[in-house]
Write a protein that holds these residues in place. Structure first.
Motif, PDB file in Angstrom:
ATOM      1  N   ARG A 148      61.403  84.834  22.070  1.00 38.99           N
ATOM      2  CA  ARG A 148      60.066  85.174  21.573  1.00 38.99           C
ATOM      3  C   ARG A 148      60.181  85.505  20.084  1.00 38.99           C
ATOM      4  NH1 ARG A 148      56.614  87.521  26.137  1.00 38.99           N
ATOM      5  NH2 ARG A 148      57.736  86.914  27.988  1.00 38.99           N
ATOM      6  N   GLN A 198      63.321  91.388  33.761  1.00 39.01           N
ATOM      7  CA  GLN A 198      63.998  90.123  34.056  1.00 39.01           C
ATOM      8  C   GLN A 198      62.989  88.997  34.283  1.00 39.01           C
ATOM      9  OE1 GLN A 198      67.117  90.684  32.791  1.00 39.01           O
ATOM     10  NE2 GLN A 198      67.585  89.135  34.288  1.00 39.01           N
ATOM     11  N   ALA A 217      66.387  87.440  24.129  1.00 40.43           N
ATOM     12  CA  ALA A 217      66.912  86.459  25.082  1.00 40.43           C
ATOM     13  C   ALA A 217      65.856  85.451  25.505  1.00 40.43           C
ATOM     14  CB  ALA A 217      67.467  87.169  26.315  1.00 40.43           C
ATOM     15  N   GLY A 218      64.598  85.891  25.530  1.00 41.30           N
ATOM     16  CA  GLY A 218      63.515  85.003  25.928  1.00 41.30           C
ATOM     17  C   GLY A 218      63.028  84.091  24.813  1.00 41.30           C
ATOM     18  N   VAL A 260      65.529  91.639  26.003  1.00 36.29           N
ATOM     19  CA  VAL A 260      64.797  90.632  26.768  1.00 36.29           C
ATOM     20  C   VAL A 260      63.940  89.774  25.850  1.00 36.29           C
ATOM     21  CG1 VAL A 260      62.929  90.345  28.448  1.00 36.29           C
ATOM     22  CG2 VAL A 260      64.841  91.847  28.963  1.00 36.29           C
ATOM     23  N   THR A 271      60.515  89.160  18.024  1.00 31.07           N
ATOM     24  CA  THR A 271      61.894  89.631  17.977  1.00 31.07           C
ATOM     25  C   THR A 271      62.079  90.712  16.925  1.00 31.07           C
ATOM     26  OG1 THR A 271      62.718  87.527  18.796  1.00 31.07           O
ATOM     27  CG2 THR A 271      64.283  88.923  17.616  1.00 31.07           C
ATOM     28  N   SER A 302      60.254  88.615  32.883  1.00 26.92           N
ATOM     29  CA  SER A 302      59.655  88.173  31.618  1.00 26.92           C
ATOM     30  C   SER A 302      60.443  87.041  30.978  1.00 26.92           C
ATOM     31  CB  SER A 302      59.515  89.350  30.645  1.00 26.92           C
ATOM     32  OG  SER A 302      60.772  89.752  30.159  1.00 26.92           O
ATOM     33  N   LEU A 303      61.657  86.808  31.445  1.00 26.29           N
ATOM     34  CA  LEU A 303      62.435  85.668  30.953  1.00 26.29           C
ATOM     35  C   LEU A 303      61.973  84.353  31.567  1.00 26.29           C
ATOM     36  CD1 LEU A 303      65.994  87.272  31.054  1.00 26.29           C
ATOM     37  CD2 LEU A 303      64.609  86.774  29.018  1.00 26.29           C
ATOM     38  N   ARG A 304      61.330  84.415  32.740  1.00 27.47           N
ATOM     39  CA  ARG A 304      60.916  83.206  33.458  1.00 27.47           C
ATOM     40  C   ARG A 304      59.411  83.033  33.569  1.00 27.47           C
ATOM     41  NH1 ARG A 304      63.853  86.152  36.566  1.00 27.47           N
ATOM     42  NH2 ARG A 304      62.450  86.428  38.297  1.00 27.47           N
TER      43      ARG A 304
END
Length: 150
Positions: A133, A97, A130-131, A127, A137, A99-101
């Protein structure tokens, strides 16, 4: 100024005692406030967060989970990257989680996929997507499907 080991232990003991009677929401607010105070002290040349994270991590499951949350609040990327492969799904989840911020390295996410079971690879791939990247991906999706190096 280096921290004495007994002061880290005492600090973690005090934190755990303060958190113990609190309900979960209040416990998380108190933990976040504690981390911010430690980081603020670090910014003034005081106690760094890492020894406290290491002390929490060396204790039981509950404390290891607190360390994951504290590392995310304190933005300790290296600590979180090392927890991407943690056998405890809650600790691993906090790292994912975060790694999203936070700037969790793409290489760390890819390494975490190398030996992970399919369900964990899918979570890491989710993740990565969602991030946003984009460069990683496709590789993450390939690894999630195949279970191997991309």
């Amino acid at each position: 100024m280096p921290i004495e080991p007994h002061s880290v232990r005492a600090g973690v003991d005090g934190l755990c005692a303060a958190l113990d009677p609190l309900a979960y929401p209040a416990r998380m607010r108190a933990l976040a406030a504690w981390v911010r105070a430690v980081v603020r002290d670090e910014d003034r040349g005081g106690s760094p967060l890492r020894p406290f994270l290491d002390e929490l991590d060396a204790r039981g499951t509950y404390e290891r989970r607190l360390a994951g949350i504290a590392a995310a609040v304190g933005r300790d990327v290296a600590f979180l990257e090392a927890r991407l492969t943690d056998p405890d799904p809650v600790v691993r989840g906090h790292a994912l989680q975060a790694s999203l911020r936070l700037p969790i390295g793409d290489a760390a996410l890819e390494r975490a996929m190398d030996d992970a079971p399919a369900a964990v690879r899918r979570k890491i791939a989710d993740v990565v997507v969602a991030g946003g990247r984009a460069d990683h991906t496709r590789r993450a999706a390939d690894r999630a499907r195949t279970g191997g190096m991309g």
